[in-house]
Design a protein around this motif. Sequence first.
Motif, PDB file in Angstrom:
ATOM      1  N   MET A  65     112.645   9.828  25.683  1.00 36.35           N
ATOM      2  CA  MET A  65     112.741  11.111  26.388  1.00 36.35           C
ATOM      3  C   MET A  65     111.877  11.065  27.645  1.00 36.35           C
ATOM      4  N   THR A  66     112.492  11.312  28.796  1.00 37.41           N
ATOM      5  CA  THR A  66     111.753  11.420  30.048  1.00 37.41           C
ATOM      6  C   THR A  66     111.056  12.776  30.099  1.00 37.41           C
ATOM      7  N   VAL A  67     109.841  12.809  30.647  1.00 36.06           N
ATOM      8  CA  VAL A  67     109.098  14.067  30.696  1.00 36.06           C
ATOM      9  C   VAL A  67     109.776  15.060  31.636  1.00 36.06           C
ATOM     10  N   ARG A  89     101.627  13.164  31.878  1.00 39.28           N
ATOM     11  CA  ARG A  89     102.893  12.559  31.490  1.00 39.28           C
ATOM     12  C   ARG A  89     102.694  11.393  30.530  1.00 39.28           C
ATOM     13  N   LEU A  90     103.774  11.040  29.851  1.00 37.99           N
ATOM     14  CA  LEU A  90     103.864   9.796  29.085  1.00 37.99           C
ATOM     15  C   LEU A  90     105.084   9.039  29.599  1.00 37.99           C
ATOM     16  N   ASP A  91     105.012   7.718  29.583  1.00 39.47           N
ATOM     17  CA  ASP A  91     106.169   6.916  29.977  1.00 39.47           C
ATOM     18  C   ASP A  91     107.354   7.249  29.071  1.00 39.47           C
ATOM     19  N   LYS A  92     108.545   7.038  29.588  1.00 40.93           N
ATOM     20  CA  LYS A  92     109.763   7.363  28.847  1.00 40.93           C
ATOM     21  C   LYS A  92     109.783   6.702  27.474  1.00 40.93           C
ATOM     22  N   GLN A  93     109.411   5.418  27.389  1.00 41.27           N
ATOM     23  CA  GLN A  93     109.488   4.691  26.126  1.00 41.27           C
ATOM     24  C   GLN A  93     108.189   4.732  25.329  1.00 41.27           C
ATOM     25  N   THR A  94     107.279   5.626  25.694  1.00 37.85           N
ATOM     26  CA  THR A  94     106.055   5.852  24.928  1.00 37.85           C
ATOM     27  C   THR A  94     106.193   7.176  24.186  1.00 37.85           C
TER      28      THR A  94
END
Length: 369
Positions: free
Chosen positions: A143-145, A186-191
């Motif tokens: 999920m992208t932020v 934010r968090l990276d998409k794959q984190t």
Amino acid sequence: MPSKNMLPKGQRRRTVKPEYRATRGVEPASPPVIPVLEMDDEAEDRIHAFTAAAEAAGLRLDQYLAQAIPDISRARVQLLIEHGQVRVNGQTAKAKLKLQGGEQVEIEGAPHPPPLHAFAEDIPLTLLHEDKHLAVIDKPAGMTVHAGSGATEDERNHGTLVNALLHHFNKLSQVGGELRPGIVHRLDKQTSGIIVVAKDDSTHRKLSDMFAARELEKTYIALVHGRLPKDNITVNLPIGRDLVRRTRMTTRRSADSEGVRPAVSHIKVLKRIHSPQYGDFTLVEVRIETGRTHQIRVHLQALGHPVVGDTLYGAPHHVGQPLATLSLDRNFLHAARLVFVHPQTKKELRIESPLPKDLEEFLAAIDAD
């Protein structure tokens, strides 16, 4: 095949020390400064015409436009070119066209995309904490932020955390603008893992100040390739954009270079795993003092131990023997714990998120072997 840097045949015994000494300590010539073009974004149907600066000589068309037009990305430039909206001397041009300076360039339409407004979508959310000032979400990997600034209504503006937040909450802070309501960090998409969201502007500003002052304790769990030799390691390496591969960050640029910022990560070994079938791994806990883009991933790569699944930073696509492999379609990186003082109530919040099922299963598979 001989290297292009080798001396010509017959001269290879000749010393190059004089040439080296003559250039030692001499700064390389600075690249020419590209004049900035002032362009009006308001008219979608107008044609922007201008003459390429003399300093553009030798540059690709997309390189020149990305440097000459303020706040435009090279990806956006390439998109305009691919859509036939850029002409050079009256001819539709390609991104790789080498300029000589003095060409007549035309751009049809606005160089920048129109402002994007986030919208609500009914997407499930896992809430770890909520009160009238803020919420803490357990973000899934994939999920992208929030949508990127170059997105459109039908491109990359669906399925984001912001879309979900707008559906679940009546009010979010507007400090981050219409594209990023409520988003403090934010968090990276794959984190996967913990992310804090502000519901009002006052809470947003106070949280932002706390992040800037490093007053929150952020802890991640990661699985890396190889066997880390020490139980505790502190990595203090500044991070900046990789100038060759723009999607990556790097620790290899000078600390005083433009855009390079300090970054500190504290790494603690939780478990070392030796699997005859899949190889050596180390499960680590990482506490970060700073929050740079891709910080943990870059620092672990700098140690020679990339995060499992992180192919952008050197991890293999598969682990194991040819006849028995495992793969992970995300990074084995999880924001597991966040400790901070609530900016309004002044009470300490200690939020924890367990490892997601896919990471637990991957860990169990290599550990069982």
